[in-house]
Motif scaffolding. Structure first.
Motif, PDB file in Angstrom:
ATOM      1  N   ILE A   1       0.841  -1.198   0.000  1.00 33.59           N
ATOM      2  CA  ILE A   1       0.000   0.000   0.000  1.00 33.59           C
ATOM      3  C   ILE A   1       0.877   1.249   0.000  1.00 33.59           C
ATOM      4  N   ASP A   2       0.611   2.173  -0.926  1.00 34.74           N
ATOM      5  CA  ASP A   2       1.245   3.495  -0.899  1.00 34.74           C
ATOM      6  C   ASP A   2       0.168   4.551  -0.704  1.00 34.74           C
ATOM      7  N   SER A   3       0.526   5.630   0.004  1.00 33.48           N
ATOM      8  CA  SER A   3      -0.467   6.675   0.265  1.00 33.48           C
ATOM      9  C   SER A   3       0.054   8.087   0.000  1.00 33.48           C
ATOM     10  N   SER A   4       1.322   8.240  -0.317  1.00 33.01           N
ATOM     11  CA  SER A   4       1.878   9.574  -0.558  1.00 33.01           C
ATOM     12  C   SER A   4       1.302  10.181  -1.834  1.00 33.01           C
ATOM     13  N   VAL A   5       1.097  11.504  -1.812  1.00 29.00           N
ATOM     14  CA  VAL A   5       0.606  12.214  -2.995  1.00 29.00           C
ATOM     15  C   VAL A   5       1.747  12.731  -3.861  1.00 29.00           C
ATOM     16  N   LEU A   6       2.996  12.437  -3.496  1.00 24.75           N
ATOM     17  CA  LEU A   6       4.154  13.031  -4.166  1.00 24.75           C
ATOM     18  C   LEU A   6       4.722  12.201  -5.310  1.00 24.75           C
ATOM     19  N   GLY A   7       4.107  11.083  -5.611  1.00 30.00           N
ATOM     20  CA  GLY A   7       4.562  10.281  -6.736  1.00 30.00           C
ATOM     21  C   GLY A   7       6.030   9.895  -6.632  1.00 30.00           C
ATOM     22  N   PRO A   8       6.805  10.055  -7.710  1.00 30.57           N
ATOM     23  CA  PRO A   8       8.203   9.622  -7.695  1.00 30.57           C
ATOM     24  C   PRO A   8       9.102  10.418  -6.753  1.00 30.57           C
ATOM     25  N   HIS A   9       8.600  11.540  -6.232  1.00 29.92           N
ATOM     26  CA  HIS A   9       9.384  12.352  -5.298  1.00 29.92           C
ATOM     27  C   HIS A   9       9.195  11.908  -3.843  1.00 29.92           C
ATOM     28  N   SER A  10       8.393  10.900  -3.628  1.00 31.72           N
ATOM     29  CA  SER A  10       8.037  10.468  -2.283  1.00 31.72           C
ATOM     30  C   SER A  10       9.094   9.561  -1.666  1.00 31.72           C
ATOM     31  N   VAL A  11       9.517   9.891  -0.465  1.00 29.57           N
ATOM     32  CA  VAL A  11      10.453   9.045   0.270  1.00 29.57           C
ATOM     33  C   VAL A  11       9.755   7.781   0.769  1.00 29.57           C
ATOM     34  N   SER A  12       8.534   7.905   1.256  1.00 32.49           N
ATOM     35  CA  SER A  12       7.833   6.708   1.755  1.00 32.49           C
ATOM     36  C   SER A  12       7.610   5.700   0.640  1.00 32.49           C
ATOM     37  N   ARG A  13       7.382   6.178  -0.583  1.00 32.17           N
ATOM     38  CA  ARG A  13       7.221   5.262  -1.719  1.00 32.17           C
ATOM     39  C   ARG A  13       8.548   4.557  -2.033  1.00 32.17           C
ATOM     40  N   GLN A  14       9.629   5.283  -1.983  1.00 35.14           N
ATOM     41  CA  GLN A  14      10.938   4.649  -2.212  1.00 35.14           C
ATOM     42  C   GLN A  14      11.196   3.557  -1.175  1.00 35.14           C
ATOM     43  N   LEU A  15      10.863   3.866   0.066  1.00 42.57           N
ATOM     44  CA  LEU A  15      11.109   2.900   1.135  1.00 42.57           C
ATOM     45  C   LEU A  15      10.182   1.694   1.041  1.00 42.57           C
ATOM     46  N   SER A  16       8.913   1.927   0.769  1.00 39.62           N
ATOM     47  CA  SER A  16       7.996   0.783   0.685  1.00 39.62           C
ATOM     48  C   SER A  16       8.387  -0.126  -0.479  1.00 39.62           C
ATOM     49  N   ALA A  17       8.813   0.467  -1.596  1.00 39.48           N
ATOM     50  CA  ALA A  17       9.266  -0.334  -2.738  1.00 39.48           C
ATOM     51  C   ALA A  17      10.507  -1.145  -2.377  1.00 39.48           C
ATOM     52  N   ALA A  18      11.426  -0.525  -1.631  1.00 39.85           N
ATOM     53  CA  ALA A  18      12.640  -1.236  -1.208  1.00 39.85           C
ATOM     54  C   ALA A  18      12.298  -2.382  -0.270  1.00 39.85           C
ATOM     55  N   ILE A  19      11.323  -2.175   0.607  1.00 35.08           N
ATOM     56  CA  ILE A  19      10.896  -3.233   1.524  1.00 35.08           C
ATOM     57  C   ILE A  19      10.318  -4.403   0.738  1.00 35.08           C
ATOM     58  N   VAL A  20       9.461  -4.104  -0.231  1.00 34.64           N
ATOM     59  CA  VAL A  20       8.872  -5.168  -1.050  1.00 34.64           C
ATOM     60  C   VAL A  20       9.968  -5.918  -1.815  1.00 34.64           C
ATOM     61  N   ASP A  21      10.926  -5.184  -2.374  1.00 33.93           N
ATOM     62  CA  ASP A  21      12.040  -5.831  -3.083  1.00 33.93           C
ATOM     63  C   ASP A  21      12.800  -6.759  -2.143  1.00 33.93           C
ATOM     64  N   ARG A  22      13.057  -6.294  -0.939  1.00 34.53           N
ATOM     65  CA  ARG A  22      13.780  -7.111   0.040  1.00 34.53           C
ATOM     66  C   ARG A  22      13.010  -8.393   0.361  1.00 34.53           C
ATOM     67  N   LEU A  23      11.711  -8.268   0.583  1.00 34.26           N
ATOM     68  CA  LEU A  23      10.915  -9.433   0.929  1.00 34.26           C
ATOM     69  C   LEU A  23      10.781 -10.398  -0.253  1.00 34.26           C
ATOM     70  N   CYS A  24      10.776  -9.853  -1.468  1.00 33.41           N
ATOM     71  CA  CYS A  24      10.756 -10.713  -2.656  1.00 33.41           C
ATOM     72  C   CYS A  24      12.064 -11.490  -2.794  1.00 33.41           C
ATOM     73  N   GLN A  25      13.171 -10.859  -2.418  1.00 36.97           N
ATOM     74  CA  GLN A  25      14.468 -11.544  -2.470  1.00 36.97           C
ATOM     75  C   GLN A  25      14.520 -12.699  -1.476  1.00 36.97           C
ATOM     76  N   THR A  26      13.940 -12.485  -0.315  1.00 38.55           N
ATOM     77  CA  THR A  26      14.000 -13.513   0.730  1.00 38.55           C
ATOM     78  C   THR A  26      12.909 -14.569   0.570  1.00 38.55           C
ATOM     79  N   THR A  27      11.847 -14.216  -0.140  1.00 36.99           N
ATOM     80  CA  THR A  27      10.741 -15.153  -0.383  1.00 36.99           C
ATOM     81  C   THR A  27      10.347 -15.049  -1.853  1.00 36.99           C
ATOM     82  N   PRO A  28      11.073 -15.710  -2.749  1.00 34.12           N
ATOM     83  CA  PRO A  28      10.920 -15.485  -4.195  1.00 34.12           C
ATOM     84  C   PRO A  28       9.531 -15.792  -4.752  1.00 34.12           C
ATOM     85  N   ASP A  29       8.774 -16.701  -4.148  1.00 33.05           N
ATOM     86  CA  ASP A  29       7.477 -17.076  -4.714  1.00 33.05           C
ATOM     87  C   ASP A  29       6.313 -16.272  -4.139  1.00 33.05           C
TER      88      ASP A  29
END
Length: 204
Positions: A7-35
């Motif tokens: 879930i993302d909620s920032s109104v800042l689109g690509p300028h959003s820090v919370s969006r960058q972080l949430s995407a990084a978290i999802v990437d990390r969890l995908c790396q540790t749980t590939p399926d």
């Protein structure tokens, strides 16, 4: 198969820090749980309506709703279904005026529902969502940690801890980026530190 709700909620689109972080978290969890299976919802791009009296009346069995209300109710049910199905929820939550975005509040109002995510018994309220892991990426323009001058104005982390605790979530984790409006150097340092913390998250 594990299911992850992003879930993302920032109104800042690509300028959003919370969006960058949430995407990084999802990437990390995908790396540790590939399926892992991912469902994504952008509350800024596709906002939910705010809870209304008509919503509550319909939930209590009022007369058949009109087309517009039926659409709102269907959207709310979809949000609930996504949340209930998820093993892990990754939430991007920026601080706006010392609290959460109204778009995120509208989402929370659709998942905190008696009989679904909590119930009342003789001992009081009991959360029903205790099997979920929730990872929250918080971005704040200033500094609101314990002991800071602005700590009393912090109503984002405290609210999310309270509301997820109310529905029974005990596996609640936070990644923070503080001081992102305190100058370029502070922003980069905060983002770098938060991204480093993401690398320590365990598998989904």
């Amino acid at each position: 198969m594990k299911k992850l709700l992003h879930i993302d909620s920032s109104v800042l689109g690509p300028h959003s820090v919370s969006r960058q972080l949430s995407a990084a978290i999802v990437d990390r969890l995908c790396q540790t749980t590939p399926d892992i299976q991912i469902t994504y919802r952008d509350l800024s791009a596709t906002p939910l309506t705010h809870l209304s009296g008509a919503d509550l009346a319909a939930a209590q069995g009022a007369a058949s709703p009109d087309a517009a209300l039926a659409q709102e109710l269907a959207a709310g049910q979809s949000v609930m279904d996504e949340f209930l199905a998820a093993d892990t929820v990754v939430l991007g939550a920026p601080m706006y005026n010392f609290t959460l975005p109204s778009q995120l509040k509208a989402w929370i109002d659709r998942i905190v529902v008696a009989g679904k995510t909590f119930k009342y018994d003789a001992q009081g309220p009991k959360g029903l969502a205790g099997d979920k892991r929730v990872v929250v990426a918080i971005s704040r323009g200033g500094f609101y940690g314990p002991g800071t001058p602005a700590a009393a104005l912090e109503h984002l982390e405290s609210y999310l801890r309270g509301i997820f605790g109310f529905i029974g979530v005990t596996k609640l984790e936070f990644i923070f980026a503080d001081g992102i409006q305190a100058g370029h150097e502070h922003r980069e340092k905060a983002l770098s530190s938060a991204l480093q913390a993401v690398t320590s998250l365990h598998a989904a």
